[in-house]
Scaffold this active site. Structure first.
Site, mmCIF file in Angstrom:
data_model
loop_
_atom_site.group_PDB
_atom_site.id
_atom_site.type_symbol
_atom_site.label_atom_id
_atom_site.label_comp_id
_atom_site.label_asym_id
_atom_site.label_seq_id
_atom_site.Cartn_x
_atom_site.Cartn_y
_atom_site.Cartn_z
ATOM 1 N N HIS A 31 0.805 -1.232 0.000
ATOM 2 C CA HIS A 31 0.000 0.000 0.000
ATOM 3 C C HIS A 31 0.834 1.276 0.000
ATOM 4 O O HIS A 31 0.487 2.254 -0.652
ATOM 5 C CB HIS A 31 -0.942 0.025 1.204
ATOM 6 C CG HIS A 31 -2.217 -0.692 0.945
ATOM 7 N ND1 HIS A 31 -3.415 -0.057 0.754
ATOM 8 C CD2 HIS A 31 -2.474 -2.012 0.807
ATOM 9 C CE1 HIS A 31 -4.368 -0.952 0.521
ATOM 10 N NE2 HIS A 31 -3.816 -2.142 0.552
ATOM 11 N N ASP A 130 -3.883 6.955 2.420
ATOM 12 C CA ASP A 130 -4.406 5.707 1.878
ATOM 13 C C ASP A 130 -5.916 5.698 2.158
ATOM 14 O O ASP A 130 -6.352 6.112 3.236
ATOM 15 C CB ASP A 130 -3.735 4.521 2.587
ATOM 16 C CG ASP A 130 -4.056 3.208 1.895
ATOM 17 O OD1 ASP A 130 -5.225 2.761 1.990
ATOM 18 O OD2 ASP A 130 -3.166 2.615 1.273
ATOM 19 N N HIS A 161 -17.064 -1.668 -2.372
ATOM 20 C CA HIS A 161 -17.100 -1.120 -1.013
ATOM 21 C C HIS A 161 -18.058 0.067 -0.912
ATOM 22 O O HIS A 161 -18.713 0.252 0.107
ATOM 23 C CB HIS A 161 -15.691 -0.746 -0.545
ATOM 24 C CG HIS A 161 -14.783 -1.932 -0.477
ATOM 25 N ND1 HIS A 161 -15.106 -3.062 0.254
ATOM 26 C CD2 HIS A 161 -13.592 -2.201 -1.063
ATOM 27 C CE1 HIS A 161 -14.136 -3.969 0.118
ATOM 28 N NE2 HIS A 161 -13.216 -3.462 -0.682
ATOM 29 N N ALA A 348 13.087 -10.219 -8.542
ATOM 30 C CA ALA A 348 13.187 -10.019 -9.993
ATOM 31 C C ALA A 348 12.829 -8.580 -10.362
ATOM 32 O O ALA A 348 11.958 -7.982 -9.723
ATOM 33 C CB ALA A 348 12.234 -10.977 -10.699
ATOM 34 N N GLN A 350 10.685 -6.856 -12.013
ATOM 35 C CA GLN A 350 9.420 -7.261 -12.627
ATOM 36 C C GLN A 350 9.045 -6.467 -13.884
ATOM 37 O O GLN A 350 8.704 -7.051 -14.909
ATOM 38 C CB GLN A 350 8.294 -7.180 -11.583
ATOM 39 C CG GLN A 350 6.942 -7.622 -12.114
ATOM 40 C CD GLN A 350 5.967 -7.982 -11.014
ATOM 41 O OE1 GLN A 350 6.239 -8.857 -10.198
ATOM 42 N NE2 GLN A 350 4.836 -7.315 -10.956
ATOM 43 N N HIS A 365 -0.773 -13.586 -8.395
ATOM 44 C CA HIS A 365 -1.825 -13.594 -7.365
ATOM 45 C C HIS A 365 -2.908 -12.571 -7.686
ATOM 46 O O HIS A 365 -3.885 -12.459 -6.945
ATOM 47 C CB HIS A 365 -1.207 -13.270 -6.007
ATOM 48 C CG HIS A 365 -0.592 -11.896 -5.950
ATOM 49 N ND1 HIS A 365 0.341 -11.476 -6.869
ATOM 50 C CD2 HIS A 365 -0.772 -10.842 -5.106
ATOM 51 C CE1 HIS A 365 0.707 -10.225 -6.583
ATOM 52 N NE2 HIS A 365 0.042 -9.817 -5.529
ATOM 53 N N TRP A 368 -3.383 -5.649 -7.692
ATOM 54 C CA TRP A 368 -3.655 -4.603 -8.683
ATOM 55 C C TRP A 368 -2.384 -4.046 -9.329
ATOM 56 O O TRP A 368 -2.331 -3.790 -10.533
ATOM 57 C CB TRP A 368 -4.481 -3.469 -8.065
ATOM 58 C CG TRP A 368 -4.965 -2.511 -9.105
ATOM 59 C CD1 TRP A 368 -4.655 -1.189 -9.230
ATOM 60 C CD2 TRP A 368 -5.838 -2.809 -10.217
ATOM 61 N NE1 TRP A 368 -5.274 -0.643 -10.331
ATOM 62 C CE2 TRP A 368 -6.014 -1.623 -10.952
ATOM 63 C CE3 TRP A 368 -6.496 -3.964 -10.649
ATOM 64 C CZ2 TRP A 368 -6.806 -1.541 -12.097
ATOM 65 C CZ3 TRP A 368 -7.290 -3.895 -11.793
ATOM 66 C CH2 TRP A 368 -7.438 -2.696 -12.506
ATOM 67 N N GLU A 373 0.894 -3.527 -14.226
ATOM 68 C CA GLU A 373 2.200 -3.703 -14.867
ATOM 69 C C GLU A 373 2.107 -4.656 -16.058
ATOM 70 O O GLU A 373 2.781 -4.470 -17.069
ATOM 71 C CB GLU A 373 3.238 -4.172 -13.842
ATOM 72 C CG GLU A 373 3.544 -3.069 -12.828
ATOM 73 C CD GLU A 373 4.611 -3.427 -11.808
ATOM 74 O OE1 GLU A 373 5.163 -4.545 -11.860
ATOM 75 O OE2 GLU A 373 4.899 -2.573 -10.953
ATOM 76 N N GLY A 388 -8.155 -10.799 -0.271
ATOM 77 C CA GLY A 388 -8.669 -9.462 -0.569
ATOM 78 C C GLY A 388 -9.462 -9.403 -1.867
ATOM 79 O O GLY A 388 -10.342 -10.220 -2.123
ATOM 80 N N GLN A 390 -8.432 -10.008 -4.841
ATOM 81 C CA GLN A 390 -7.774 -10.713 -5.943
ATOM 82 C C GLN A 390 -8.718 -11.634 -6.722
ATOM 83 O O GLN A 390 -8.573 -11.798 -7.937
ATOM 84 C CB GLN A 390 -6.548 -11.466 -5.420
ATOM 85 C CG GLN A 390 -5.478 -10.503 -4.893
ATOM 86 C CD GLN A 390 -4.444 -11.162 -3.988
ATOM 87 O OE1 GLN A 390 -4.414 -12.385 -3.858
ATOM 88 N NE2 GLN A 390 -3.598 -10.369 -3.348
#
Length: 481
Positions: A31, A130, A161, A348, A350, A365, A368, A373, A388, A390
């Site tokens: 986060h 946040d 939500h 890595a 990424q 997984h 977000w 990416e 969450g 996912q």
């Protein structure tokens, strides 16, 4: 409150900044990083504004090591929570640590804001936080300043939500998802393909009274009153959901994807992944990474290794050293004897890997950040959601955006993973996924060009965060918290 020592010398530069923005992070999972990337972008646009980055000591020290702000004397890390709130790795302990943090956070933030105001000598003129820290809306309201929460996940989960009460009224609440499993969450615009079982725990099923569920529910109720809600996405990705959220919020600003607008500094490639990638055919390599918080079970890790062996798909697997020990010995031996078949590494680069022409599929997984990416690099996905939002993200990828697939049965098995690898890398359907994600990639790139939606939204954000206290903020006074 201690500001991290190496930034103290910068205080002289900003004895009296033009404005003073307090930034409040949520120190768990991934986060805090997107929040700091957003702040870096704002700090570059407004060098005469000071950004005090309030966070736990541990999270701040990791974060400011990972994200370089040396060119930004106007970003100052401030540790406002003692470390005992941010210990936690792994599921249950993690949730417990989050509960403890959420209990301490409202007072911690109030105290922290008062302390940085005293230290800097300039009152805080805006709170960027946040979105999980929903109580910051009240703190900002009392001060008569704008509250700008950042939602770090997808607009779809944000919508869930915000619509929680509608969902509960329509479907009731259940301890498990079985009773209304296959019903469609069609009371939310843009969700005609989403089933109740795809929703995050704590919305209509699961423990609705856990601190985490209550936090998300409260957040959904107060976000429409925020001065602006910022999202790491672009409007063209999920247009129906974006339109609905805009009608609910005072101001909704998609200013992403951050992978394009705030690319990380040079990522180190200590294991030589890119050179390894150069030896492989275009679109042939599988990249595997399950994020920082939760990993699949030992059985699933073994099944994944077996499926890679059976298919012979070349791979780069980013896996924590602690989980590496669970891999079968024969698998590790094969890699050592034949370096070209695959690598298992602890970290890595990424974004660089996803951008490489040899990249064929990302086994993820479905967090977000990873999804964004893969979109900006045009890479299809095999999804194994863990927690969450996912599961909801997987559903969007499979049924709405159509650039990836889940694994049969929802957990990693040898046969299910072999099937998914074949589907994405070798079938006509996989070709279609690749062309679908290329379209999204182009939309993302258009979205950040000058005059585009994300760019225009960012201008609105700069004005809100750094501009004079304007009518939009005064209107806050009427809101009932």
């Amino acid at each position: 409150m201690a500001t991290n020592g190496h930034h103290n010398h910068n205080h002289q530069l900003h004895h009296h900044p033009r404005r003073h923005v307090a930034v409040c992070a949520f120190p768990f999972g991934t986060h805090a990083a997107p929040l700091l990337l957003l702040v870096k972008r704002l700090a570059a646009a407004a060098p005469d504004v000071r950004f005090s980055f309030l966070n736990t000591t541990k999270s701040n020290s990791l974060l400011f090591k990972a994200i370089n702000v040396s060119g930004f004397p106007n970003i100052v890390p401030c540790s406002i929570m003692p470390d005992d709130h941010d210990k936690g790795d792994g599921g249950h302990h993690h949730l417990k640590a989050i509960g403890v943090f959420l209990q301490a956070a409202p007072d911690g933030v109030r105290r922290g804001v008062a302390e940085i105001e005293a230290a800097v000598g300039v009152a805080v003129s805006c709170l960027i936080t946040d979105a999980f820290l929903w109580f910051c809306g009240e703190i900002a309201d009392k001060k008569g300043v704008p509250w700008v929460p950042l939602w770090t996940a997808s607009s779809a989960s944000l919508s869930v939500h915000v619509h929680t009460d509608d969902l509960r009224n329509k479907f009731g609440t259940h301890h498990n998802s079985g009773t209304c499993h296959e019903k469609i969450a069609d009371c939310i615009p843009g969700m005609s393909n989403v089933r109740i079982s795809d929703l995050p725990l704590g919305v209509v099923f699961g423990d609705l009274d856990s601190p985490f569920s209550k936090m998300l529910h409260n957040m959904g109720l107060v976000l429409p009153k925020a001065s602006a809600v910022v999202i790491n996405s672009f409007e063209e990705l999920l247009p129906a959901i974006t339109r609905d959220l805009k009608s609910k919020m005072r101001c909704l600003l998609n200013v992403g994807p951050f992978a394009l607008t705030s690319p990380p500094q040079v990522e180190s490639d200590q294991f030589g992944c890119l050179e390894w990638m150069d030896q492989h055919k275009v679109g042939s390599v599988a990249y595997i990474s399950f994020g920082t918080v939760a990993t699949p079970s030992k059985e699933e890790i073994i099944a994944l290794a077996e499926s890679l062996e059976a298919t012979g798909v070349p791979f780069i697997w980013s896996l924590k050293d602690s989980a590496k020990a669970q891999l079968p010995l024969s698998f590790m031996k094969r890699i050592e004897s034949n370096k070209t078949c695959g690598m298992v590494i602890s970290w890595a680069p990424q974004l660089k890997l996803l951008a490489h022409p040899s990249m064929g599929v990302f086994i993820t997984h479905c967090g977000w950040n990873s999804i964004m990416e893969s979109i900006v690099n045009g890479v299809p996905l095999i999804c194994r959601p863990i927690l969450g939002d996912q599961v909801l993200n997987q559903r969007l990828i499979e049924s709405v955006l159509k650039f990836g697939t889940g694994i049969e049965g929802g957990t990693i098995t040898k046969s299910g993973t072999m099937k998914a690898l074949h589907q994405v890398l070798s079938s006509h359907e996989g070709k279609q996924m690749r062309s679908n994600v290329k379209v999204l990639k182009e939309l993302a790139e258009q979205g950040i060009r000058s005059g585009s939606t994300s760019n225009e939204n960012f201008k609105v954000l700069i004005e809100l965060v750094t501009g004079p206290t304007n009518g939009r903020v005064v209107e806050n006074k009427k809101s009932e918290w």
